[in-house]
Write an enzyme that holds these catalytic residues in place. Structure first.
Site, PDB file in Angstrom:
ATOM      1  N   GLY A   1       0.855  -1.185   0.000  1.00  0.00           N
ATOM      2  CA  GLY A   1       0.000   0.000   0.000  1.00  0.00           C
ATOM      3  C   GLY A   1       0.882   1.222   0.000  1.00  0.00           C
ATOM      4  O   GLY A   1       2.076   1.126   0.280  1.00  0.00           O
TER       5      GLY A   1
ATOM      6  N   CYS B   1       5.220  -6.174   1.620  1.00  0.00           N
ATOM      7  CA  CYS B   1       5.511  -4.740   1.592  1.00  0.00           C
ATOM      8  C   CYS B   1       4.796  -4.030   2.741  1.00  0.00           C
ATOM      9  O   CYS B   1       5.091  -4.281   3.907  1.00  0.00           O
ATOM     10  CB  CYS B   1       5.135  -4.173   0.222  1.00  0.00           C
ATOM     11  SG  CYS B   1       5.914  -2.579  -0.065  1.00  0.00           S
ATOM     12  N   TYR B   2       3.816  -3.182   2.460  1.00  0.00           N
ATOM     13  CA  TYR B   2       3.116  -2.510   3.559  1.00  0.00           C
ATOM     14  C   TYR B   2       2.478  -3.527   4.501  1.00  0.00           C
ATOM     15  O   TYR B   2       2.517  -3.364   5.732  1.00  0.00           O
ATOM     16  CB  TYR B   2       2.031  -1.577   3.005  1.00  0.00           C
ATOM     17  CG  TYR B   2       1.264  -0.873   4.102  1.00  0.00           C
ATOM     18  CD1 TYR B   2       1.762   0.291   4.667  1.00  0.00           C
ATOM     19  CD2 TYR B   2       0.075  -1.400   4.596  1.00  0.00           C
ATOM     20  CE1 TYR B   2       1.094   0.922   5.705  1.00  0.00           C
ATOM     21  CE2 TYR B   2      -0.605  -0.789   5.634  1.00  0.00           C
ATOM     22  CZ  TYR B   2      -0.090   0.375   6.177  1.00  0.00           C
ATOM     23  OH  TYR B   2      -0.750   0.991   7.201  1.00  0.00           O
TER      24      TYR B   2
ATOM     25  N   HIS C   1       7.910  -7.304  -3.331  1.00  0.00           N
ATOM     26  CA  HIS C   1       6.695  -7.675  -4.066  1.00  0.00           C
ATOM     27  C   HIS C   1       6.923  -8.971  -4.836  1.00  0.00           C
ATOM     28  O   HIS C   1       7.340  -8.944  -5.981  1.00  0.00           O
ATOM     29  CB  HIS C   1       6.331  -6.574  -5.080  1.00  0.00           C
ATOM     30  CG  HIS C   1       5.793  -5.341  -4.443  1.00  0.00           C
ATOM     31  ND1 HIS C   1       4.482  -5.217  -4.043  1.00  0.00           N
ATOM     32  CD2 HIS C   1       6.381  -4.175  -4.126  1.00  0.00           C
ATOM     33  CE1 HIS C   1       4.281  -4.034  -3.511  1.00  0.00           C
ATOM     34  NE2 HIS C   1       5.420  -3.369  -3.544  1.00  0.00           N
TER      35      HIS C   1
ATOM     36  N   GLU D   1       4.804 -10.794  -6.149  1.00  0.00           N
ATOM     37  CA  GLU D   1       3.810 -10.941  -7.230  1.00  0.00           C
ATOM     38  C   GLU D   1       4.288 -10.336  -8.540  1.00  0.00           C
ATOM     39  O   GLU D   1       3.716 -10.592  -9.599  1.00  0.00           O
ATOM     40  CB  GLU D   1       2.471 -10.303  -6.818  1.00  0.00           C
ATOM     41  CG  GLU D   1       2.448  -8.779  -6.743  1.00  0.00           C
ATOM     42  CD  GLU D   1       2.992  -8.214  -5.433  1.00  0.00           C
ATOM     43  OE1 GLU D   1       3.694  -8.950  -4.714  1.00  0.00           O
ATOM     44  OE2 GLU D   1       2.747  -7.039  -5.136  1.00  0.00           O
TER      45      GLU D   1
ATOM     46  N   VAL E   1     -15.121 -13.327 -26.320  1.00  0.00           N
ATOM     47  CA  VAL E   1     -14.728 -14.455 -25.482  1.00  0.00           C
ATOM     48  C   VAL E   1     -15.717 -14.663 -24.329  1.00  0.00           C
ATOM     49  O   VAL E   1     -16.155 -15.788 -24.057  1.00  0.00           O
ATOM     50  CB  VAL E   1     -13.327 -14.203 -24.865  1.00  0.00           C
ATOM     51  CG1 VAL E   1     -12.860 -15.409 -24.080  1.00  0.00           C
ATOM     52  CG2 VAL E   1     -12.332 -13.835 -25.931  1.00  0.00           C
ATOM     53  N   ASP E   2     -16.076 -13.564 -23.650  1.00  0.00           N
ATOM     54  CA  ASP E   2     -16.821 -13.708 -22.398  1.00  0.00           C
ATOM     55  C   ASP E   2     -18.210 -14.298 -22.613  1.00  0.00           C
ATOM     56  O   ASP E   2     -18.595 -15.260 -21.947  1.00  0.00           O
ATOM     57  CB  ASP E   2     -16.938 -12.353 -21.683  1.00  0.00           C
ATOM     58  CG  ASP E   2     -15.587 -11.704 -21.494  1.00  0.00           C
ATOM     59  OD1 ASP E   2     -14.577 -12.424 -21.617  1.00  0.00           O
ATOM     60  OD2 ASP E   2     -15.533 -10.491 -21.237  1.00  0.00           O
TER      61      ASP E   2
ATOM     62  N   LYS F   1      -9.760 -12.629 -17.124  1.00  0.00           N
ATOM     63  CA  LYS F   1      -9.874 -12.939 -18.558  1.00  0.00           C
ATOM     64  C   LYS F   1      -9.086 -14.187 -18.974  1.00  0.00           C
ATOM     65  O   LYS F   1      -9.594 -15.042 -19.696  1.00  0.00           O
ATOM     66  CB  LYS F   1      -9.359 -11.734 -19.357  1.00  0.00           C
ATOM     67  CG  LYS F   1      -9.678 -11.789 -20.822  1.00  0.00           C
ATOM     68  CD  LYS F   1     -10.904 -10.984 -21.093  1.00  0.00           C
ATOM     69  CE  LYS F   1     -11.334 -10.966 -22.522  1.00  0.00           C
ATOM     70  NZ  LYS F   1     -12.593 -10.208 -22.653  1.00  0.00           N
TER      71      LYS F   1
END
Ligand code: XMP
Length: 525
Positions: A59, A86-87, A174, A176, A231-232, A380
């Site tokens: 954050g 992190c935060y 991070h 990720e 696609v959806d 997606k």
């Protein structure tokens, strides 16, 4: 009280980072189901969701800032395995009595980290030196009592901690972000080793779960779906078809603004692959007539939207009337809503898979349906995997995002049959060359735009020509909110340019759009 979209999710508590959704995606890439919740959600509500584990995101705030989002100690005392990033990492250190301070050494970007214990829960099997993605001003300088410090960096003496007894873990960086070279391994180690979660969230299981849920909700009711060719809606329809078969009727409004072959792929290939009962409304002439003489982008959008709703309403009434005559009222409507829409509309926390009594897209009162949104929990790329699992043709599953108003907003000038035909041929060449060059994964979407209002001068043989320019707009993006122009290799651009100017005689110039978003939008109109 809100319920998670699925049982025992890994909850990512969003402390205001732009990374929260990315963290949820990384967890899912480890075949573990994950949802994002806001940090403002009370701990009691978070724990009531019975999470399998909790990840506290980064954050922008300093834990000492007055308005810094607080971490309720109830979370770390709950016994639910928790990972702070992190935060979120600093918030845990702070809450447990460790020390976080401004060290004066800010770290941003790729930084070397030293792993103290490469057999620990998070770092098992990883090298002692690794590159991690940092973004912090404050740093933990003393770990809370009982915590093992397992890594350090130049700016953060306590860059990671672990406590297997209390099942608390944290890293300052991070994981990720792909720039953290072993980031995904850290996340997987937390989930599988630290929290002991079984990695069984797979496309096959998603299909199985959704099919059961849809069957339960629909019973022997009738269902309607507007198929757009994207696609959806295609994957949503295929899922509902798998669940309730012929109780589903799909309506495809062919507005004549799709790209080359796309309508056929829906009308023939999709139907063949899924067995969906499809009603095709050929509305090409109606749309062209409504768009005649119109060049203003907003006006075009309005007309296309209005004609679409009108046409769909009429088709829906026909289907509803026919089913009613046979004694089957149509009660349900399928929508391809995705997880980012759910999170962004603040509904990520309170949404059940199947919501009731919505008035979709302004449908009139006599067309009220209960919504079925089988993709509500998915990103997606996950929708694509589910689509493949269901046997939806690759040409549809791999389709780039395409705007509802279609080629109508990729013609600068009037939308006529001639202009659509020129654009379709140029677009088909660009698409096939980009695919042949292996660039589909790198390119989020590549609008091809016809400047029908512009005449450019060319020379062919001995004569001057007055043709139109075509614009290539390849962009790379994560979510279409921001984008950068894709650095397509010169040879590929040359091949596209040569082919378009040779094969589409109305075009004598191909130009490349090199604008990021912002300031430029992805589409030209
Ligand atoms: P922009 O042009 O705003 O586009 O950067 C962002 C994303 O949205 C798509 N787009 C639309 N999609 N109806 C849609 O369904 C529209 O009117 C529309 N306009 C833009 C665009 O293709 C991109 O993916």
């Amino acid at each position: 009280m809100s319920e998670p979209l699925q049982q025992h999710p890994v909850l990512v508590v969003d402390f205001g980072a732009q990374y929260a959704q990315l963290i949820a995606r990384r967890v899912r890439e480890a075949s573990v189901y994950s949802e994002v919740v806001p940090h403002t959600m009370p701990a009691s509500e978070i724990l009531a969701k019975q999470p399998a584990a909790i990840i506290l995101s980064g954050g922008p705030a300093s834990v000492y800032a007055e308005d810094a989002p607080r971490l309720d100690p109830a979370i770390i005392e709950s016994g639910v395995p928790t990972l702070g990033l992190c935060y979120g990492f600093q918030a845990v250190v702070d809450a447990l009595g460790g020390t976080v301070e401004r060290t004066g050494l800010r770290e941003y970007g790729a930084s070397p980290a030293t792993i103290v214990d490469t057999s620990s829960t998070l770092f098992n099997g990883q090298p002692a030196q690794q590159s991690v993605w940092m973004s912090h001003g404050d740093a933990a300088i003393a770990a809370p009592e009982g915590m093992r410090v397992t890594a350090s960096t130049a700016g953060a003496p306590v860059a990671a901690f672990e406590d297997d007894d209390r099942r608390l873990y944290g890293v300052q960086w991070h994981p990720e972000v792909l720039h953290s070279t072993f980031g995904q391994r850290v996340i997987e180690n937390f989930l599988l080793r630290g929290a002991g979660i079984e990695p069984d969230w797979t496309p096959g299981n998603v299909v199985e779960d959704q099919v059961a849920l849809i069957r339960e909700a629909v019973g022997d009711g009738r269902v309607l779906c507007a198929l757009s060719g994207g696609v959806d809606s295609s994957v949503a329809a295929a899922l509902v078809q798998r669940a309730v078969g012929d109780q589903l009727t799909c309506v495809f409004v062919d507005h004549g603004l799709l790209r080359q072959d796309e309508a056929t792929q829906v009308e023939e290939d999709f139907v063949q692959a899924t067995g969906v009962d499809l009603v095709v409304v050929d509305a090409k002439d109606q749309f062209l007539a409504a768009l005649a003489g119109v060049t203003d982008p907003e006006e075009k959008r309005k007309i296309i939207g209005r004609e679409f709703i009108r046409t769909f309403e009429q088709a829906a009434r026909d289907v509803v009337g026919q089913e009613a005559a046979e004694g089957h009222p149509v009660e349900f409507l399928v929508q391809g809503t995705l997880y980012p829409d759910v999170v962004e509309s603040g509904g990520g926390t309170g949404a059940a898979n199947i919501k009731s009594h919505h008035n979709v897209g302004g449908l009139p009162d006599d067309l009220q349906f209960t919504l079925i949104e089988p993709l509500r929990a998915l990103f997606k790329d996950e929708v694509r995997k589910v689509g493949r699992e269901l046997g939806v043709p690759d040409a549809i599953v791999d389709r780039q995002p395409f705007p509802g108003p279609g080629l109508g907003i990729r013609i600068i000038g009037e939308v006529t049959e001639r202009n659509l035909d020129i654009l379709r041929r140029a677009d088909a060449i660009a698409r096939s060359e980009l695919t042949a060059a292996g660039l589909d994964a790198e390119i989020w979407q590549c609008p091809v735009v016809l400047l029908a209002d512009v005449r450019s001068v060319g020379v062919q043989g001995d004569g001057r020509t007055y043709g139109h320019p075509i614009v290539l707009r390849p962009v790379s993006s994560e979510d279409a909110m921001t984008a950068d122009w894709t650095r397509v290799p010169y040879e590929v651009l040359a091949q596209i340019s040569n082919r378009i100017t040779n094969e589409v005689e109305e075009v004598n110039r191909v130009v490349l759009d090199v604008t990021s978003k912002p300031p430029g939008t992805i589409e030209w109109e």
